[in-house]
Design a protein around this motif. Structure first.
Motif, PDB file in Angstrom:
ATOM      1  N   GLU A  84       0.834  -1.209   0.000  1.00  0.00           N
ATOM      2  CA  GLU A  84       0.000   0.000   0.000  1.00  0.00           C
ATOM      3  C   GLU A  84       0.871   1.263   0.000  1.00  0.00           C
ATOM      4  O   GLU A  84       0.603   2.216  -0.746  1.00  0.00           O
ATOM      5  N   ASP A  85       1.916   1.277   0.814  1.00  0.00           N
ATOM      6  CA  ASP A  85       2.813   2.434   0.874  1.00  0.00           C
ATOM      7  C   ASP A  85       3.509   2.679  -0.462  1.00  0.00           C
ATOM      8  O   ASP A  85       3.648   3.828  -0.898  1.00  0.00           O
ATOM      9  N   ALA A 132       3.366   6.000  -2.827  1.00  0.00           N
ATOM     10  CA  ALA A 132       4.612   6.704  -3.162  1.00  0.00           C
ATOM     11  C   ALA A 132       4.763   6.865  -4.674  1.00  0.00           C
ATOM     12  O   ALA A 132       5.173   7.927  -5.157  1.00  0.00           O
ATOM     13  N   ILE A 133       4.416   5.832  -5.421  1.00  0.00           N
ATOM     14  CA  ILE A 133       4.508   5.903  -6.887  1.00  0.00           C
ATOM     15  C   ILE A 133       3.555   6.967  -7.419  1.00  0.00           C
ATOM     16  O   ILE A 133       3.923   7.789  -8.263  1.00  0.00           O
ATOM     17  N   VAL A 134       2.317   6.965  -6.935  1.00  0.00           N
ATOM     18  CA  VAL A 134       1.319   7.950  -7.380  1.00  0.00           C
ATOM     19  C   VAL A 134       1.790   9.365  -7.048  1.00  0.00           C
ATOM     20  O   VAL A 134       1.705  10.279  -7.889  1.00  0.00           O
ATOM     21  N   PHE A 135       2.290   9.559  -5.841  1.00  0.00           N
ATOM     22  CA  PHE A 135       2.748  10.881  -5.415  1.00  0.00           C
ATOM     23  C   PHE A 135       3.931  11.353  -6.268  1.00  0.00           C
ATOM     24  O   PHE A 135       3.967  12.507  -6.718  1.00  0.00           O
ATOM     25  N   GLU A 140      14.358   4.781  -0.213  1.00  0.00           N
ATOM     26  CA  GLU A 140      13.746   3.964   0.835  1.00  0.00           C
ATOM     27  C   GLU A 140      14.699   3.892   2.004  1.00  0.00           C
ATOM     28  O   GLU A 140      15.841   3.460   1.874  1.00  0.00           O
ATOM     29  N   ASN A 141      14.230   4.328   3.151  1.00  0.00           N
ATOM     30  CA  ASN A 141      15.001   4.258   4.382  1.00  0.00           C
ATOM     31  C   ASN A 141      14.630   2.941   5.062  1.00  0.00           C
ATOM     32  O   ASN A 141      13.598   2.847   5.719  1.00  0.00           O
ATOM     33  N   LYS A 142      15.458   1.931   4.871  1.00  0.00           N
ATOM     34  CA  LYS A 142      15.139   0.596   5.379  1.00  0.00           C
ATOM     35  C   LYS A 142      15.117   0.547   6.902  1.00  0.00           C
ATOM     36  O   LYS A 142      14.293  -0.145   7.485  1.00  0.00           O
ATOM     37  N   GLU A 158      10.571   3.626   5.867  1.00  0.00           N
ATOM     38  CA  GLU A 158       9.809   4.710   5.276  1.00  0.00           C
ATOM     39  C   GLU A 158      10.344   5.013   3.883  1.00  0.00           C
ATOM     40  O   GLU A 158      11.445   4.611   3.527  1.00  0.00           O
ATOM     41  N   ILE A 159       9.523   5.713   3.120  1.00  0.00           N
ATOM     42  CA  ILE A 159       9.908   6.116   1.776  1.00  0.00           C
ATOM     43  C   ILE A 159      10.033   7.633   1.787  1.00  0.00           C
ATOM     44  O   ILE A 159       9.119   8.336   2.214  1.00  0.00           O
ATOM     45  N   VAL A 160      11.171   8.133   1.330  1.00  0.00           N
ATOM     46  CA  VAL A 160      11.410   9.568   1.257  1.00  0.00           C
ATOM     47  C   VAL A 160      11.382   9.952  -0.211  1.00  0.00           C
ATOM     48  O   VAL A 160      12.082   9.357  -1.036  1.00  0.00           O
TER      49      VAL A 160
END
Length: 128
Positions: free
Chosen positions: A91-92, A96-99, A114-116, A120-122
């Motif tokens: 879902e995340d 992120a792709i859409v944004f 991607e901050n493993k 989180e995805i930055v």
């Protein structure tokens, strides 16, 4: 106990190609091959838009789109210790792709990191 779970997300007007891409990104982390079905209880096959199974999710996880356009994540979490984490990651990644695509259409140069450690995805966006 083994059973197929169907989780409807808050995502509406789902783009099938983006949903497939989100699954592919997560499957890659688990060295899994994306397919159009997953397994469930008694080895029953369930059709999906894109899904995968791996040693950490032996029965599989995948995505479907409802008739109303909502993104659903389906899967059997039996014997999986990472199912909920992967469900959230799909879902995340979709969001992120859409944004990132929206920012690109607005003329920004976009970099996704991607901050493993923080899970989180930055998304860095720089005005072009």
């Amino acid at each position: 106990m083994s059973h197929l779970g169907i989780y409807t997300t808050s995502i509406k007007k789902t783009n099938p190609e983006i949903a497939k891409r989100a699954v592919m990104l997560i499957a890659h982390k688990y060295n899994a091959i994306v397919k159009d079905s997953i397994r469930g209880y008694m080895n029953r096959q369930y059709k999906c838009l894109a899904g995968f199974n791996c040693p950490d999710i032996p029965f599989g996880i995948g995505v479907k789109i409802t008739d109303e356009g909502r993104l659903q994540i389906i899967g059997d979490s039996y014997k999986s210790t990472v199912f909920d984490e992967v469900k959230q990651a799909i879902e995340d990644r979709y969001k992120a792709i859409v944004f990132a695509q929206a920012l690109q259409r607005l003329g920004y140069s976009v970099k996704t990191i991607e901050n493993k450690k923080m899970q989180e995805i930055v998304i860095e966006a720089v005005s072009a």
